[in-house]
Design a protein around this motif. Sequence first.
Motif, PDB file in Angstrom:
ATOM      1  N   ASN A   2       0.849  -1.189   0.000  1.00  0.00           N
ATOM      2  CA  ASN A   2       0.000   0.000   0.000  1.00  0.00           C
ATOM      3  C   ASN A   2       0.882   1.236   0.000  1.00  0.00           C
ATOM      4  O   ASN A   2       2.039   1.191   0.404  1.00  0.00           O
ATOM      5  N   THR A  33      -3.336  -4.745  -8.329  1.00  0.00           N
ATOM      6  CA  THR A  33      -4.074  -3.643  -8.945  1.00  0.00           C
ATOM      7  C   THR A  33      -3.876  -3.645 -10.458  1.00  0.00           C
ATOM      8  O   THR A  33      -4.810  -3.348 -11.222  1.00  0.00           O
ATOM      9  N   THR A  92      -6.245  -2.837   0.039  1.00  0.00           N
ATOM     10  CA  THR A  92      -4.993  -2.227  -0.392  1.00  0.00           C
ATOM     11  C   THR A  92      -5.041  -1.899  -1.885  1.00  0.00           C
ATOM     12  O   THR A  92      -5.937  -2.368  -2.605  1.00  0.00           O
ATOM     13  N   HIS A  93      -4.047  -1.114  -2.305  1.00  0.00           N
ATOM     14  CA  HIS A  93      -3.839  -0.846  -3.728  1.00  0.00           C
ATOM     15  C   HIS A  93      -2.500  -1.442  -4.149  1.00  0.00           C
ATOM     16  O   HIS A  93      -1.713  -0.797  -4.847  1.00  0.00           O
ATOM     17  N   GLY A 151      -8.241  -2.056  -6.800  1.00  0.00           N
ATOM     18  CA  GLY A 151      -7.329  -2.671  -5.851  1.00  0.00           C
ATOM     19  C   GLY A 151      -7.787  -4.030  -5.369  1.00  0.00           C
ATOM     20  O   GLY A 151      -8.395  -4.790  -6.116  1.00  0.00           O
TER      21      GLY A 151
END
Length: 225
Positions: free
Chosen positions: A25, A101, A95-96, A158
């Motif tokens: 992240n 992602t 999260t990304h 994400g």
Amino acid sequence: MTDEERALRLELIESCRAMNRLGINKGTSGNISVRYGDGFLISPTGIPYDKLQPEHVVAMNWDATYEGAVQPSSEWRFHRDILQARPDLNAVVHTHSTHATALSILGREIPAIHYVIAAAGGNSIRCAPYELFGTQELADRVVAALEGRRACLMAHHGVIAAHATIARALALAVTVEELARQYLLCLPLGEPPVLSDEQIAEVLVKFKTYGQQSSAALEGLRQAS
């Protein structure tokens, strides 16, 4: 605030910071929630993780009301709806992370390229169709993508990982990112071979006792300490 609640708030804060230390992240783009009492605790919007204090963690009710002046994460809807729909899950980590992602941008699910995908509950990690962040439409898509699963991707957005505890949800988010990285490394050579449904079913059974010590062993360690 009880000692139990304060400890849970501190764990949530430390896990937010851990997301960035682990490289899954950036900044405050992710968020974490955990079931507590008659609702859930969730990370706030817009406050840097290294500035978070227990009082900044927002206590939300199932009807979307919350205590205090600090606003919850803009993604509170899918946190709430996941926890309401899934009594087997107590914590949600969003999260990304970079590779997962990237797959979500392509709209790809992660297939059974490695047996550890069973940690997410099945033979794939689905990708929910794109919806605007923070909306009920996104929450609905996510709950559907998580049916029978503990993790999913969100198109152009994400990752969500959910589990019985914050620690296990965070660990699953790391696993999803590693699976995504492996899949992306394979793709230039073509679609990789995948494990069969039967093979994944065997892993799911094995995972029920994987990494667990017997009560006798744990008692022996306790007495020796």
